[in-house]
Design a protein around this motif. Structure first.
Motif, mmCIF file in Angstrom:
data_model
loop_
_atom_site.group_PDB
_atom_site.id
_atom_site.type_symbol
_atom_site.label_atom_id
_atom_site.label_comp_id
_atom_site.label_asym_id
_atom_site.label_seq_id
_atom_site.Cartn_x
_atom_site.Cartn_y
_atom_site.Cartn_z
ATOM 1 N N ASP A 4 0.808 -1.218 0.000
ATOM 2 C CA ASP A 4 0.000 0.000 0.000
ATOM 3 C C ASP A 4 0.841 1.268 0.000
ATOM 4 O OD1 ASP A 4 -2.335 -1.438 -0.069
ATOM 5 O OD2 ASP A 4 -2.693 -1.335 2.090
ATOM 6 N N GLU A 8 0.879 4.074 -3.007
ATOM 7 C CA GLU A 8 0.622 5.504 -2.813
ATOM 8 C C GLU A 8 1.758 6.336 -3.406
ATOM 9 O OE1 GLU A 8 -2.194 7.041 -1.811
ATOM 10 O OE2 GLU A 8 -2.990 5.001 -1.859
ATOM 11 N N LYS A 11 1.360 6.326 -7.155
ATOM 12 C CA LYS A 11 0.279 7.240 -7.572
ATOM 13 C C LYS A 11 0.750 8.696 -7.504
ATOM 14 C CE LYS A 11 -3.652 4.380 -6.231
ATOM 15 N NZ LYS A 11 -4.781 4.255 -5.281
#
Length: 146
Positions: A4, A8, A11
């Protein structure tokens, strides 16, 4: 599968890279237009290079330096053991354009030749970061069996 935290970072890196490309496109599209100053174009090219390096640091999940500037960012990367190509040291020339729009009377005039040099440097930074992203994505696909 990417964790995760890494996702992030990826992104955020993609978003910063989109903004870098936007600044580059704006600087290229406005070149030679009546009423557009080379100072403004070179500021956009500085922004493109800076945003590309921010994207790279997000991609690597490295923190950003507390102060912006290309020389500061390269030093930050060096202190963290992040290797960059030797030619990239030339991008510190773009730092001169960081404050041009705010304080033009304290700067040397920016010429068409300055613009072309700044464009070359900014394009090289964006291409380098994009190549790193693409090569990393290929490695990730290989390891995931895709």
């Amino acid at each position: 599968m990417i964790g995760d935290g890494k996702m992030e970072g990826v992104k955020a890196a993609r978003k910063w890279m989109e903004m870098a490309k936007s600044a580059l496109l704006k600087a290229k599209a406005a070149a030679g237009k009546e009423g557009v100053f080379y100072e403004d174009l070179c500021f956009d090219l500085y922004q493109a290079a800076e945003r590309a390096l921010i994207a790279y640091l997000f991609y690597l999940q490295q923190g950003l330096p507390p102060v912006r500037g290309l020389e500061v960012m390269l030093t930050h990367m060096s202190l963290r053991g992040i290797a960059v190509p030797e030619w990239m040291r030339d991008i510190v020339k773009l730092d001169r354009y960081a404050s041009v729009p705010k304080w033009p009377w304290f700067q040397m005039p920016v010429s068409k030749t300055d613009y072309w040099e700044a464009l070359d440097l900014a394009e090289r930074v964006l291409e380098w970061v994009q190549q790193v992203f693409e090569s990393e994505e290929m490695v990730q696909k290989f390891h995931n069996g895709r």
